[in-house]
Scaffold this active site. Structure first.
Site, PDB file in Angstrom:
ATOM      1  N   ARG A  77       7.024  -4.173  -1.495  1.00  0.00           N
ATOM      2  CA  ARG A  77       7.391  -2.784  -1.228  1.00  0.00           C
ATOM      3  C   ARG A  77       6.885  -2.290   0.128  1.00  0.00           C
ATOM      4  NH1 ARG A  77       5.216  -0.875  -7.065  1.00  0.00           N
ATOM      5  NH2 ARG A  77       4.125  -2.871  -6.879  1.00  0.00           N
TER       6      ARG A  77
ATOM      7  N   TYR B 255     -10.805  -6.097  38.982  1.00  0.00           N
ATOM      8  CA  TYR B 255     -10.024  -7.282  38.624  1.00  0.00           C
ATOM      9  C   TYR B 255      -9.307  -7.826  39.850  1.00  0.00           C
ATOM     10  CZ  TYR B 255      -6.724  -9.994  35.727  1.00  0.00           C
ATOM     11  OH  TYR B 255      -5.996 -10.983  35.137  1.00  0.00           O
TER      12      TYR B 255
ATOM     13  N   ASN C  27       1.200   0.550  -2.462  1.00  0.00           N
ATOM     14  CA  ASN C  27       2.297  -0.401  -2.626  1.00  0.00           C
ATOM     15  C   ASN C  27       3.380  -0.204  -1.578  1.00  0.00           C
ATOM     16  OD1 ASN C  27       1.315  -1.559  -5.202  1.00  0.00           O
ATOM     17  ND2 ASN C  27       1.651   0.529  -5.921  1.00  0.00           N
TER      18      ASN C  27
ATOM     19  N   TYR D  64     -11.117   5.612  37.259  1.00  0.00           N
ATOM     20  CA  TYR D  64     -11.221   4.432  36.411  1.00  0.00           C
ATOM     21  C   TYR D  64     -12.572   3.788  36.665  1.00  0.00           C
ATOM     22  CZ  TYR D  64     -10.820  -0.141  34.396  1.00  0.00           C
ATOM     23  OH  TYR D  64     -11.078  -1.268  33.649  1.00  0.00           O
TER      24      TYR D  64
ATOM     25  N   ARG E 240     -12.477   4.294  57.130  1.00  0.00           N
ATOM     26  CA  ARG E 240     -11.422   5.271  57.295  1.00  0.00           C
ATOM     27  C   ARG E 240     -11.078   5.238  58.779  1.00  0.00           C
ATOM     28  NH1 ARG E 240     -13.908  11.045  56.600  1.00  0.00           N
ATOM     29  NH2 ARG E 240     -14.064  10.729  54.357  1.00  0.00           N
TER      30      ARG E 240
HETATM   31  C1  UD1 Z   1      -1.193  -2.514 -11.454  1.00  0.00           C
HETATM   32  C2  UD1 Z   1      -1.486  -2.406 -12.966  1.00  0.00           C
HETATM   33  C3  UD1 Z   1      -1.188  -0.995 -13.441  1.00  0.00           C
HETATM   34  C4  UD1 Z   1      -2.021  -0.003 -12.670  1.00  0.00           C
HETATM   35  C5  UD1 Z   1      -1.801  -0.184 -11.157  1.00  0.00           C
HETATM   36  C6  UD1 Z   1      -2.833   0.633 -10.386  1.00  0.00           C
HETATM   37  C7  UD1 Z   1      -1.084  -4.567 -14.062  1.00  0.00           C
HETATM   38  C8  UD1 Z   1      -0.135  -5.380 -14.822  1.00  0.00           C
HETATM   39  N1  UD1 Z   1      -0.663  -3.355 -13.691  1.00  0.00           N
HETATM   40  O1  UD1 Z   1       0.195  -2.301 -11.220  1.00  0.00           O
HETATM   41  O2  UD1 Z   1      -1.505  -0.872 -14.822  1.00  0.00           O
HETATM   42  O3  UD1 Z   1      -1.688   1.310 -13.063  1.00  0.00           O
HETATM   43  O4  UD1 Z   1      -1.992  -1.558 -10.755  1.00  0.00           O
HETATM   44  O5  UD1 Z   1      -2.590   0.586  -8.999  1.00  0.00           O
HETATM   45  O6  UD1 Z   1      -2.196  -4.998 -13.818  1.00  0.00           O
HETATM   46  N2  UD1 Z   1      -1.807  -9.452  -7.729  1.00  0.00           N
HETATM   47  C9  UD1 Z   1      -2.137 -10.773  -7.663  1.00  0.00           C
HETATM   48  N3  UD1 Z   1      -1.334 -11.692  -8.275  1.00  0.00           N
HETATM   49  C10 UD1 Z   1      -0.214 -11.342  -8.940  1.00  0.00           C
HETATM   50  C11 UD1 Z   1       0.113  -9.960  -9.020  1.00  0.00           C
HETATM   51  C12 UD1 Z   1      -0.708  -9.046  -8.401  1.00  0.00           C
HETATM   52  O7  UD1 Z   1      -3.143 -11.151  -7.048  1.00  0.00           O
HETATM   53  O8  UD1 Z   1       0.435 -12.241  -9.482  1.00  0.00           O
HETATM   54  C13 UD1 Z   1      -2.686  -8.456  -7.053  1.00  0.00           C
HETATM   55  C14 UD1 Z   1      -1.994  -7.677  -5.951  1.00  0.00           C
HETATM   56  O9  UD1 Z   1      -2.206  -8.304  -4.696  1.00  0.00           O
HETATM   57  C15 UD1 Z   1      -2.656  -6.317  -6.021  1.00  0.00           C
HETATM   58  C16 UD1 Z   1      -3.081  -6.205  -7.463  1.00  0.00           C
HETATM   59  O10 UD1 Z   1      -3.082  -7.498  -8.006  1.00  0.00           O
HETATM   60  O11 UD1 Z   1      -3.797  -6.253  -5.191  1.00  0.00           O
HETATM   61  C17 UD1 Z   1      -2.159  -5.277  -8.273  1.00  0.00           C
HETATM   62  O12 UD1 Z   1      -0.842  -5.779  -8.219  1.00  0.00           O
HETATM   63  P1  UD1 Z   1       0.414  -4.814  -8.053  1.00  0.00           P
HETATM   64  O13 UD1 Z   1       1.634  -5.660  -8.042  1.00  0.00           O
HETATM   65  O14 UD1 Z   1       0.206  -3.891  -6.953  1.00  0.00           O
HETATM   66  O15 UD1 Z   1       0.358  -4.051  -9.473  1.00  0.00           O
HETATM   67  P2  UD1 Z   1       0.914  -2.599  -9.791  1.00  0.00           P
HETATM   68  O16 UD1 Z   1       2.374  -2.702 -10.061  1.00  0.00           O
HETATM   69  O17 UD1 Z   1       0.458  -1.658  -8.749  1.00  0.00           O
HETATM   70 MG    MG Z   2      -0.428  -1.918  -6.862  1.00  0.00          MG
END
Ligand code: UD1
Ligand code: MG
Length: 451
Positions: free
Chosen positions: A18, A374, A231, A353, A427
């Site tokens: 996103r 420089y 996001n 400068y 000068r």
């Molecule tokens: C997540 C939560 C949601 C919460 C929200 C808060 C879950 C399923 N959902 O949703 O309940 O309200 O955050 O901001 O946990 N990530 C990984 N591996 C993956 C997927 C994600 O490392 O496979 C990491 C992402 O880099 C990120 C974090 O986990 O830092 C959250 O992932 P994101 O996809 O942003 O979850 P949300 O849809 O925001």
């Molecule tokens: Mg998130």
């Protein structure tokens, strides 16, 4: 603390689609440092004894940033981005090695306060096996909802896409941070399924499993701004605004005057002393320290600069890294300084400068002076002695030294060292023709009439 050493696992493997960016989401910056570095700093202040990070394959830049921000961090790779629960399991060796509490943080949630994480730990101390961080979201869209029973136990966390109409009406949302004091977290995570709207292994599903096992699952409330998850670019800007609001309030609480706080941009590490006055439209990038009583006039831009006590700078001054402005020194409009020190009481009031040099105590740099640092290949140093006077529109061709108390005539190009207390002038002699202008006017006036 020693009884329950703390492991914090930070998740950063998500694609961040996103954001619509070529750069991994967690490397996008807030107040001059990456979200990842913010979250690692928060983890550190919350008292983590051990840190682990989960990244996706190919995220070399994320690994490098983590190693820089938190040397010694354990980094794990999540082969496919199959969900937050799956991501935590990617750090299985760290989970299995660890005896103590575990907190999971999302690297895209950079505004959580360390004190809030300490409250999560206190809730575990109070007998909870799992503590989830909840908040009342002004806009619940996209957040998981906390389903809490009348005894205050969290029965489940339901993701937005999987929620029923009734569940969607719940305002209490999952902030993301979760604390665990369970004997076998890896085992619990291994039981999560992926039968949901995204076919992912949701970390949030551990709550329902744990509750069904009879474990105590609690929630800890935090302010909505702490829970802001980034996001999209719009949320990145919203997070920046929250951070700036906090930083400005802190500066004012500590005794600085921000005339129009909403127009002053601060960095994560900005230090502002007492009785500093900052006028509107000032940008302070990383590495700026403003000492007590300094006055920064409108429209200044600085990065990596130290402003001494009682100095006055601006309006429209630009300081690049390595700028050191001494006590009571004065820098005026359209002056650029880089890697240079102006000692106490030195002045450069207009259009100059000053790069790679030193300006001694009380010396005066006249309007339009340029430090020619420089030669197209290398940078060289210019040294202006204590009490020297550099006349306007001079070029100081480095390397060059102007002795203490020396005087440089306006418009000079100085490429050789000048002895203390000498006058240097470069000068050509001025020519003067008496009456020439009057004759010229008469001649031209006649020609114009006859034409
Ligand atoms: C997540 C939560 C949601 C919460 C929200 C808060 C879950 C399923 N959902 O949703 O309940 O309200 O955050 O901001 O946990 N990530 C990984 N591996 C993956 C997927 C994600 O490392 O496979 C990491 C992402 O880099 C990120 C974090 O986990 O830092 C959250 O992932 P994101 O996809 O942003 O979850 P949300 O849809 O925001
Ligand atoms: Mg998130």
């Amino acid at each position: 603390m020693t009884e329950h050493p703390l492991l914090i696992v930070v998740l950063a493997a998500g694609k961040g689609v996103r954001m619509r960016s070529a750069i991994p989401k967690v490397l996008h910056g807030i107040a001059g440092r990456s979200m990842l570095a913010h979250v690692l700093a928060i983890a550190h202040s919350a008292g983590a004894a051990k840190l682990a990070l989960v990244v996706a394959p190919g995220m070399e830049a994320v690994r490098a940033e983590a190693a820089k921000a938190a040397p010694g961090i354990d980094i794990f790779e999540q082969e496919t981005q199959a969900g937050t629960g799956h991501a935590v399991l990617s750090a299985r060796p760290a989970l299995e090695r660890h005896r103590g509490d575990v907190i999971v943080l999302f690297a895209d949630t950079p505004l959580v306060e360390p004190a809030t994480l300490r409250r999560l730990i206190a809730t575990l101390d109070g007998g909870a096996h799992i503590a989830a961080l909840g908040f009342e979201a002004p806009d619940v869209n996209g957040y998981g909802r906390l389903i809490v029973d009348p005894d205050g136990r969290v029965q489940a966390i339901r993701e937005d896409r999987d929620a029923t109409e009734a569940e969607r009406r719940i305002g209490l949302c999952n902030a993301g941070a979760m604390g665990f004091r369970v004997p076998d977290l890896a085992g619990l995570l291994g039981r999560i399924g992926n039968r949901n709207a995204k076919n992912e292994y949701y970390l949030t599903d551990v709550v329902e499993l744990a509750a069904a096992d009879g474990l105590v699952t609690r929630q800890v409330a935090c302010a909505a701004e702490e829970a802001l998850g980034v996001n999209s670019r719009e949320q990145l800007a919203a997070a920046e605004a929250v951070f700036q609001g906090r930083a400005r309030r802190r500066a004012m609480e500590q005794g600085a005057t921000l005339v129009a706080p909403e127009t002053v941009w601060l960095s994560f590490d900005t230090v502002i002393g007492r009785d500093v006055i900052i006028e509107p439209n000032v940008f302070l990038g990383p590495g700026v320290v403003v000492e007590e009583g300094a006055h920064i006039m409108a429209n200044c831009h600085m990065v990596g600069a130290h402003i001494g006590k009682g100095a006055r700078v601006g309006p429209f001054a630009r300081f690049r890294p390595g700028t050191d402005i001494g006590e009571r020194a004065r820098i005026g409009n359209f002056v650029e300084v880089k890697n240079a020190r102006l000692e106490a009481g030195a002045k450069a009031n207009h259009l100059s400068y000053i790069g790679d040099g030193r300006v001694g105590e009380g010396a005066n740099i006249g309007a339009g002076t340029i430090f020619c640092n420089y030669d197209g290949f290398n940078k060289h140093f210019t040294d202006v002695g204590k009490g020297a006077f550099v006349g306007s529109n001079s070029s100081l061709v480095a390397p060059v030294r102007i002795g203490d108390g020396a005087y440089i005539g306006s418009g000079s190009v100085i490429s050789k060292d000048v002895a203390p207390d000498a006058l240097a002038l470069e000068r050509s002699a001025q020519e003067q023709r008496p009456g020439w202008a009057a004759k010229f006017r008469t001649l031209m006036g006649r020609r114009k009439k006859s034409a």
